[in-house]
Design a protein around this motif. Structure first.
Motif, PDB file in Angstrom:
ATOM      1  N   PHE A  42       0.819  -1.205   0.000  1.00 10.02           N
ATOM      2  CA  PHE A  42       0.000   0.000   0.000  1.00 10.02           C
ATOM      3  C   PHE A  42       0.854   1.257   0.000  1.00 10.02           C
ATOM      4  O   PHE A  42       1.849   1.347   0.727  1.00 10.02           O
ATOM      5  CB  PHE A  42      -0.891   0.047   1.243  1.00 10.02           C
ATOM      6  CG  PHE A  42      -1.957  -1.013   1.313  1.00 10.02           C
ATOM      7  CD1 PHE A  42      -2.421  -1.656   0.178  1.00 10.02           C
ATOM      8  CD2 PHE A  42      -2.510  -1.355   2.529  1.00 10.02           C
ATOM      9  CE1 PHE A  42      -3.419  -2.619   0.256  1.00 10.02           C
ATOM     10  CE2 PHE A  42      -3.500  -2.310   2.627  1.00 10.02           C
ATOM     11  CZ  PHE A  42      -3.967  -2.952   1.484  1.00 10.02           C
ATOM     12  N   ALA A  43       0.415   2.254  -0.782  1.00  9.31           N
ATOM     13  CA  ALA A  43       0.984   3.597  -0.657  1.00  9.31           C
ATOM     14  C   ALA A  43       0.595   4.127   0.725  1.00  9.31           C
ATOM     15  O   ALA A  43      -0.474   3.766   1.252  1.00  9.31           O
ATOM     16  CB  ALA A  43       0.429   4.509  -1.749  1.00  9.31           C
ATOM     17  N   GLY A  62      -5.304   5.811   4.544  1.00  7.44           N
ATOM     18  CA  GLY A  62      -3.993   5.492   5.080  1.00  7.44           C
ATOM     19  C   GLY A  62      -3.766   3.987   5.132  1.00  7.44           C
ATOM     20  O   GLY A  62      -4.715   3.198   5.217  1.00  7.44           O
ATOM     21  N   ALA A  63      -2.497   3.596   5.078  1.00  5.45           N
ATOM     22  CA  ALA A  63      -2.149   2.177   5.031  1.00  5.45           C
ATOM     23  C   ALA A  63      -2.620   1.425   6.281  1.00  5.45           C
ATOM     24  O   ALA A  63      -3.136   0.311   6.181  1.00  5.45           O
ATOM     25  CB  ALA A  63      -0.643   2.010   4.836  1.00  5.45           C
ATOM     26  N   THR A 117      -6.139   0.858  -7.946  1.00  2.03           N
ATOM     27  CA  THR A 117      -5.412   1.895  -8.678  1.00  2.03           C
ATOM     28  C   THR A 117      -3.982   1.874  -8.159  1.00  2.03           C
ATOM     29  O   THR A 117      -3.763   1.905  -6.948  1.00  2.03           O
ATOM     30  CB  THR A 117      -6.058   3.272  -8.458  1.00  2.03           C
ATOM     31  OG1 THR A 117      -7.418   3.217  -8.887  1.00  2.03           O
ATOM     32  CG2 THR A 117      -5.320   4.355  -9.232  1.00  2.03           C
ATOM     33  N   MET A 118      -3.038   1.829  -9.084  1.00  2.00           N
ATOM     34  CA  MET A 118      -1.631   1.662  -8.708  1.00  2.00           C
ATOM     35  C   MET A 118      -0.810   2.869  -9.119  1.00  2.00           C
ATOM     36  O   MET A 118      -1.071   3.491 -10.147  1.00  2.00           O
ATOM     37  CB  MET A 118      -1.090   0.394  -9.355  1.00  2.00           C
ATOM     38  CG  MET A 118      -1.851  -0.837  -8.938  1.00  2.00           C
ATOM     39  SD  MET A 118      -1.416  -2.279  -9.898  1.00  2.00           S
ATOM     40  CE  MET A 118      -2.539  -3.491  -9.207  1.00  2.00           C
ATOM     41  N   ILE A 123      -0.211   0.033  -4.358  1.00  2.00           N
ATOM     42  CA  ILE A 123      -1.651   0.240  -4.486  1.00  2.00           C
ATOM     43  C   ILE A 123      -1.986   1.576  -3.833  1.00  2.00           C
ATOM     44  O   ILE A 123      -1.766   1.768  -2.637  1.00  2.00           O
ATOM     45  CB  ILE A 123      -2.432  -0.911  -3.831  1.00  2.00           C
ATOM     46  CG1 ILE A 123      -2.069  -2.234  -4.518  1.00  2.00           C
ATOM     47  CG2 ILE A 123      -3.935  -0.642  -3.906  1.00  2.00           C
ATOM     48  CD1 ILE A 123      -2.582  -3.468  -3.798  1.00  2.00           C
ATOM     49  N   ALA A 124      -2.482   2.512  -4.645  1.00  2.00           N
ATOM     50  CA  ALA A 124      -2.782   3.862  -4.172  1.00  2.00           C
ATOM     51  C   ALA A 124      -4.248   4.030  -3.770  1.00  2.00           C
ATOM     52  O   ALA A 124      -4.579   4.908  -2.972  1.00  2.00           O
ATOM     53  CB  ALA A 124      -2.428   4.878  -5.255  1.00  2.00           C
ATOM     54  N   ALA A 125      -5.121   3.196  -4.338  1.00  2.00           N
ATOM     55  CA  ALA A 125      -6.548   3.270  -4.009  1.00  2.00           C
ATOM     56  C   ALA A 125      -7.192   1.923  -4.283  1.00  2.00           C
ATOM     57  O   ALA A 125      -6.792   1.200  -5.202  1.00  2.00           O
ATOM     58  CB  ALA A 125      -7.244   4.356  -4.820  1.00  2.00           C
ATOM     59  N   ILE A 126      -8.180   1.604  -3.460  1.00  2.00           N
ATOM     60  CA  ILE A 126      -9.009   0.418  -3.658  1.00  2.00           C
ATOM     61  C   ILE A 126     -10.450   0.907  -3.648  1.00  2.00           C
ATOM     62  O   ILE A 126     -10.864   1.619  -2.733  1.00  2.00           O
ATOM     63  CB  ILE A 126      -8.816  -0.621  -2.535  1.00  2.00           C
ATOM     64  CG1 ILE A 126      -7.345  -1.032  -2.420  1.00  2.00           C
ATOM     65  CG2 ILE A 126      -9.721  -1.834  -2.771  1.00  2.00           C
ATOM     66  CD1 ILE A 126      -7.047  -1.903  -1.205  1.00  2.00           C
ATOM     67  N   ASP A 127     -11.186   0.524  -4.672  1.00  2.00           N
ATOM     68  CA  ASP A 127     -12.615   0.831  -4.738  1.00  2.00           C
ATOM     69  C   ASP A 127     -13.352  -0.489  -4.897  1.00  2.00           C
ATOM     70  O   ASP A 127     -13.084  -1.248  -5.833  1.00  2.00           O
ATOM     71  CB  ASP A 127     -12.927   1.781  -5.892  1.00  2.00           C
ATOM     72  CG  ASP A 127     -12.303   3.143  -5.674  1.00  2.00           C
ATOM     73  OD1 ASP A 127     -12.729   3.832  -4.734  1.00  2.00           O
ATOM     74  OD2 ASP A 127     -11.367   3.496  -6.412  1.00  2.00           O
ATOM     75  N   SER A 128     -14.258  -0.769  -3.971  1.00  2.00           N
ATOM     76  CA  SER A 128     -14.988  -2.031  -3.972  1.00  2.00           C
ATOM     77  C   SER A 128     -16.396  -1.809  -4.516  1.00  2.00           C
ATOM     78  O   SER A 128     -17.095  -0.892  -4.075  1.00  2.00           O
ATOM     79  CB  SER A 128     -15.061  -2.603  -2.556  1.00  2.00           C
ATOM     80  OG  SER A 128     -13.762  -2.875  -2.077  1.00  2.00           O
TER      81      SER A 128
END
Length: 141
Positions: A42-43, A62-63, A117-118, A123-128
């Motif tokens: 994670f970023a 945040g991570a 999103t990388m 990994i800079a963002a996760i959208d579920s």
């Protein structure tokens, strides 16, 4: 497009195989409950959005918060089946099926797209995106 966080992250492009590799590492570390390895993917300023009104809904920022969300999901005994990995210009999407049964009989059976999103190899963002938002909210209450 404006100046939101995703605009900055979307300036990076990711080679298709690199996106698939990082997505598979994400899923493997989650399944293995290797929280330190997960955090390393994670970023520092990652965001993870989840729809609904359950305890895992909203945006984790945040991570540390993203790892805590993963821990909460795993702590309920969710079983995650990988259906497909899709690569894109800015990351990858995992098409998954999650199932679980809580001690009190509540069940979870959903399909989801976990869009990663990388940027900068992380990994800079996760959208579920969920097939059954109400069911997830009822399971994670």
């Amino acid at each position: 497009m404006g100046g939101d966080e995703h605009t900055v992250a979307l300036k990076d492009t990711v080679a298709p195989q690199d996106a698939v590799d990082l997505a598979e590492k994400f899923l493997t570390t989650f399944r293995d409950r290797d929280w330190e390895a997960l955090a390393s993917l994670f970023a520092p300023d990652i965001t993870w959005s989840m729809p609904g009104h359950g305890t895992i809904s909203g945006t984790a920022a945040g991570a540390a918060a993203a790892v805590e969300r993963a821990r909460e999901i795993a702590g309920t005994g969710v079983r995650t089946e990988l259906l497909h990995v899709l690569s894109g210009r800015h990351g990858a999407a995992l098409l998954l099926r999650n199932t679980a049964t809580a001690d009190d009989g509540r069940t979870l059976d959903e399909h989801l797209a976990t869009v990663l999103t990388m940027s900068g190899g992380r990994i800079a963002a996760i959208d579920s995106y969920l097939s059954d938002v109400q069911g997830m909210s009822a399971f994670f209450r």
